[in-house]
Structures are given as structure tokens and as C-alpha cells.
Enzyme design. Structure first.
Site, mmCIF file in Angstrom:
data_model
loop_
_atom_site.group_PDB
_atom_site.id
_atom_site.type_symbol
_atom_site.label_atom_id
_atom_site.label_comp_id
_atom_site.label_asym_id
_atom_site.label_seq_id
_atom_site.Cartn_x
_atom_site.Cartn_y
_atom_site.Cartn_z
ATOM 1 N N LYS A 53 0.731 -1.214 0.074
ATOM 2 C CA LYS A 53 0.134 0.023 0.125
ATOM 3 C C LYS A 53 0.759 1.145 0.095
ATOM 4 C CE LYS A 53 -3.717 -2.597 2.261
ATOM 5 N NZ LYS A 53 -4.546 -2.725 3.410
ATOM 6 N N GLN A 97 -4.992 -1.687 9.441
ATOM 7 C CA GLN A 97 -4.822 -3.086 8.863
ATOM 8 C C GLN A 97 -5.380 -4.358 9.604
ATOM 9 O OE1 GLN A 97 -3.518 -3.571 5.718
ATOM 10 N NE2 GLN A 97 -3.913 -5.791 5.918
ATOM 11 N N ASP A 120 -11.337 2.234 3.636
ATOM 12 C CA ASP A 120 -11.523 0.592 3.382
ATOM 13 C C ASP A 120 -13.178 0.453 3.344
ATOM 14 O OD1 ASP A 120 -9.320 -1.010 3.453
ATOM 15 O OD2 ASP A 120 -9.173 -0.891 5.770
HETATM 16 N N1 GUN Z 1 -7.292 -7.258 6.016
HETATM 17 C C1 GUN Z 1 -7.526 -7.958 4.924
HETATM 18 N N2 GUN Z 1 -7.873 -7.404 3.981
HETATM 19 C C2 GUN Z 1 -7.977 -5.950 4.490
HETATM 20 C C3 GUN Z 1 -8.440 -4.906 3.844
HETATM 21 O O1 GUN Z 1 -8.824 -4.527 2.649
HETATM 22 N N3 GUN Z 1 -7.904 -3.791 4.516
HETATM 23 C C4 GUN Z 1 -7.592 -3.873 6.109
HETATM 24 N N4 GUN Z 1 -7.457 -2.786 6.692
HETATM 25 N N5 GUN Z 1 -7.150 -4.985 6.448
HETATM 26 C C5 GUN Z 1 -7.288 -6.175 5.746
#
Ligand code: GUN
Length: 295
Positions: A53, A97, A120
Site C-alpha cells: 500500500k 490493517q 477501507d
Molecule cells: N485485511 C485483509 N484485507 C484487508 C483490507 O482490505 N483492509 C484492511 N485494513 N485490512 C485487511
């Protein structure tokens, strides 16, 4: 007959489009979009996702901030960190996350995020607005899947779509989007999960299968109708001594045997994964431009 859906190439194209838009924004005197991420602990998968990211932010011309906490961080400390990001006018959007350590309530954390910065799309305001078809931040993996279907001109209207898995992150939202009166969308959706009998029979009727259960090789050749479209969301790490990392990623689809039967199929890696990251970038751009929630 089988054609590959190249998520890596599509993601590269979209990142270039976003970078172009950012160049124009900055030329107009606006600030660069800014994405912040909170990472707790040192889970291998989470470390990798967050690193991807941050790198994608650089490629798009965004500013990024990574806030790291150890596994023993308290829920209170995280909530205070979220409050600071909510109040920081320089931060357009941020993510926490997942997964989080067991002593922290993921739901409390998600609900503490200002929904206008929830790139998200996990906050109940965004989930609720998506389910009734209002403008909102759509979570990254479902949005990445819909973008691939759109860019590859894969028909969805009037098709039978089977979603395997009912997670809040993928199965539930992608089934909502696929049934929405929209393009892509307008499919007749069946959601299968661990309590579903006859999954094989249900899959055999599907024009589109979206596999998001995290069970490597679950979808086998005998479950697939000739000419079906297969979207593989699985990314399980399996041991592989021939790699220097010691593992490789495996999808939920037995690719080698299923691919010859399909019209279109996403590979793992290089399918949905890169699209997930780029969809987060798209949401950050939307947040920076206040496109969804004007002040
Ligand atoms: N864990 C697995 N997929 C995601 C996601 O798209 N965003 C976040 N923040 N955590 C995750």
C-alpha cells in the site's frame, strides 16, 4: 478459449491514471492526497499488504504515513491514534490493517474511524450506504473485482453468480454489488458458506464463480460449467522450499485443471490482489477530492 484476467496489468494502468490526476491536482495548487495506515504487530501477511500500500501511494503521487504499534498496544491507545487521524486535516483517508490482536475489538476500532475518511469502506455507514446503492467508500477487494469485470467487458446482467464465502471483507459486499441494479451487477447471486450442502452442484450452475473462502484449491474442475468466469480471491501462504521466502501464494481455485474449462479466469498471484491495492488508492483519491462526502 480460456482468457486470463490480468489484474497486475490493469492495476498498473489505473495507477498511471491516478498519478496523472494527482499531477493535475497539484498543478492546480491542491495538496497531494494523503493515506495513513495503522499496523499492529508483525504478522507476515499484514506487513506485506501494508508495504504494498505504501509503495502504491508513491506510484500514485500520494503522501503516505505508516503508524506502527506492537502487539501489546491497548485498545485505548489505538482509539486515541484514530481520533488524531480523524482530526488531522492533512490526512484524507486512513486504514487500520486487520486482523488485530484478540484483546482488541475490531468492531470498536472500525466504528471509531470517521466514515468520511474510511477508505477501507468497513464502517457501518459505508457498508449500509453500499447495501442500498448510495455513494460511499466501497471496500477494496469487492471494488477491485467489479473493476476487472467492467474493464474486461464481462457480461454480468442476467447471469447466475455463485459467491463462495461470506466474510464482511469480501463475500458479503461482493454478493451485494453483484446483485445491485447496476452495471456490472444485475446478477442472480447465491452465497455459499461452511453450512451449505451441495456446494458442488450449486457451482456447476454458475456463470460466474467468485471464490473467497481461503481454502487452497477448493474449486475443482468438476464444479465448473464450461465457459464459466472464475474470480479467485484466495491468497493462502503455502510452504514452498524452492522460494527464498519459504512460501508461495495459492488461490481457492485448482487453476491448472479449472482454467482450460473457463472463458475468463484470474490468476493467483496477479489477479485480484493488485486490484485490491489500487482500489484503496482510488478511494483515497475520492476522499482527497471530497467526491463522496462533500464537506
Ligand atoms: N485485511 C485483509 N484485507 C484487508 C483490507 O482490505 N483492509 C484492511 N485494513 N485490512 C485487511
Amino acid at each position: 478459449m480460456m482468457q486470463l484476467i490480468d489484474g497486475k496489468r490493469t492495476a498498473t494502468e489505473i495507477k498511471a491514471e491516478i498519478a496523472q490526476t494527482v499531477t493535475e491536482m497539484v498543478a492546480e495548487g491542491r495538496k497531494r492526497p494523503h493515506l495513513a495506515a495503522i499496523l499492529v504487530g508483525h504478522d507476515g501477511g499484514s506487513e506485506t499488504y501494508v508495504a504494498h500500500k505504501v509503495k502504491a501511494c508513491e506510484e500514485c503521487g500520494f503522501k503516505s504515513t505508516l503508524l506502527r504499534y506492537e502487539d501489546d498496544v491497548t485498545e485505548q491507545e489505538l482509539l486515541e491514534s484514530i481520533d488524531r487521524l480523524n482530526a488531522d486535516p492533512d490526512v484524507d483517508g486512513f486504514i487500520v490493517q486487520l486482523p488485530l490482536p484478540r484483546h482488541i475489538s475490531e468492531q470498536r476500532i472500525i466504528e471509531a474511524i470517521d466514515y468520511r475518511k474510511d477508505v477501507d469502506g468497513f464502517h457501518p455507514v459505508n457498508v449500509g450506504r453500499m447495501s442500498i446503492g448510495l455513494p460511499c467508500f466501497i471496500s477494496a477487494t469487492p471494488m477491485g473485482i467489479m473493476t476487472l469485470l467492467e474493464r474486461y467487458n464481462i457480461p454480468t446482467r442476467g447471469t447466475r453468480c455463485v459467491v463462495l464465502g461470506r466474510s464482511n471483507i469480501v463475500g458479503k459486499p461482493v454478493s451485494t454489488l453483484m446483485m445491485q441494479k447496476a452495471q456490472p451487477g444485475n446478477a442472480t447471486v447465491t452465497v455459499c458458506h461452511s453450512a451449505t450442502p451441495d456446494i458442488k452442484e450449486i457451482c456447476r450452475e454458475a456463470d460466474i464463480i467468485i471464490a473467497a473462502l481461503g481454502s487452497p484449491g477448493f474449486v475443482t474442475e468438476d464444479m465448473v460449467k464450461p465457459g464459466a468466469v472464475i474470480i479467485d480471491v484466495g491468497t493462502t501462504r503455502v510452504p514452498d522450499a524452492s522460494r527464498k521466502s519459504g512460501f508461495r501464494l495459492r488461490g481457492d481455485v485448482d487453476f491448472d485443471n479449472v482454467a482450460p474449462k473457463c472463458s475468463w479466469i484470474t490468476p493467483v498471484p496477479g489477479g485480484v490482489g493488485p486490484m485490491t491495492i489500487v482500489s484503496l488508492m482510488k478511494n483515497t483519491l475520492l476522499a482527497a477530492r471530497r467526491d463522496i462526502y462533500p464537506d
